[in-house]
Design a protein around this motif. Structure first.
Motif, short mmCIF file in Angstrom:
data_model
loop_
_atom_site.label_atom_id
_atom_site.label_comp_id
_atom_site.label_asym_id
_atom_site.label_seq_id
_atom_site.Cartn_x
_atom_site.Cartn_y
_atom_site.Cartn_z
N ASP A 133 0.78 11.78 5.70
CA ASP A 133 -0.26 11.36 4.74
C ASP A 133 -0.23 9.86 4.48
O ASP A 133 -1.28 9.24 4.31
N LYS A 146 1.20 4.11 -3.12
CA LYS A 146 0.74 5.50 -3.01
C LYS A 146 1.85 6.51 -2.74
O LYS A 146 1.59 7.72 -2.74
N THR A 201 1.86 14.54 10.88
CA THR A 201 1.13 15.66 10.28
C THR A 201 1.26 16.90 11.16
O THR A 201 1.49 18.01 10.64
N GLY A 226 0.28 8.86 12.08
CA GLY A 226 -0.07 9.78 11.00
C GLY A 226 -0.32 11.17 11.54
O GLY A 226 0.17 12.17 11.00
N LYS A 268 -1.96 8.30 7.63
CA LYS A 268 -3.19 8.87 8.20
C LYS A 268 -4.35 7.87 8.25
O LYS A 268 -5.23 8.01 9.09
N SER A 269 -4.35 6.86 7.42
CA SER A 269 -5.43 5.88 7.47
C SER A 269 -5.20 4.81 8.54
O SER A 269 -6.09 4.04 8.86
N ASP A 270 -4.00 4.80 9.13
CA ASP A 270 -3.68 3.85 10.20
C ASP A 270 -4.00 4.51 11.54
O ASP A 270 -3.11 4.95 12.26
N VAL A 271 -5.28 4.58 11.86
CA VAL A 271 -5.71 5.31 13.06
C VAL A 271 -5.32 4.59 14.35
O VAL A 271 -5.26 5.21 15.41
N SER A 272 -5.04 3.31 14.29
CA SER A 272 -4.71 2.56 15.51
C SER A 272 -3.40 3.03 16.13
O SER A 272 -3.26 3.05 17.34
N ASP A 275 0.83 -1.21 0.00
CA ASP A 275 0.00 0.00 0.00
C ASP A 275 0.86 1.26 0.00
O ASP A 275 0.61 2.20 -0.74
#
Length: 187
Positions: free
Chosen positions: A145, A34, A160, A156, A148-152, A30
């Protein structure tokens, strides 16, 4: 650090995803997929903050309309903004995107340009045109960025926040203004 490959290594090392033996420098598919897109987003954001200057001289005739497209062709980049025009008198039109030349001569033009876009096919040898201080800040923006989708983990947000605070400390200028007084001053 000046190339995309060097930035990749630094970011992947920072977020603990670097595998120097992998052809894409990471085992995380992933992140590999990206990375270039995220780098491009952060690059364009930073290029609007600390702009990339270019200079072009353009022969002009009286009454000629000089457009952004004309300048882009002359300078070889997509233009973000025209900073200064010297050497000839002109009138700015269409919100500063068209310039009517009021005399013949050579227009000396300072512009700010967008960088070359980074795509999925961009090689790691791509050289950034932003300054080193910008590259150092970009690393944290890219890291934030990417995660950021790895909230656990919350990393991120950490990266940021660091990016945002470092960005505020950047000096967007390339030079300081100065005044030279010759012959003394009477007070």
């Amino acid at each position: 650090m000046k190339t995309l490959g060097e930035v990749k290594k630094k970011v992947l090392s920072l977020i603990e995803e670097l595998n120097p033996n992998s052809p894409v420098l990471t085992d995380d598919e992933d992140i590999a997929a990206k990375f270039n897109y995220v780098a491009n987003i952060i690059l364009f954001e930073m290029a609007r903050y600390k702009k990339i200057p270019k200079y072009v001289e353009q022969p002009v005739t009286e009454g000629q309309l000089l457009t952004f497209e004309d300048l882009e062709e002359a300078v070889g980049y997509e233009i973000y903004q025209v900073d200064k025009i010297r050497g000839v008198r002109y009138a700015a039109k269409a919100n500063g995107t068209v310039f009517k030349m009021l005399e013949e001569g050579t227009a000396e033009i300072d512009v700010f340009v967008y960088p070359e876009s980074i795509t999925a096919k961009t090689k790691d040898s791509y050289e950034f045109e932003v300054s080193r201080d910008v590259l150092e800040v970009m690393v944290f923006g890219i890291a934030g960025d990417l995660l950021k989708s790895d909230v656990s983990s919350g990393y991120g947000a950490v990266y940021t926040n660091r990016y945002e605070s470092m960005k505020q400390m950047l000096d967007p200028r390339y030079q300081m203004g100065s005044i030279c007084v010759e012959g003394g001053v009477d007070i």
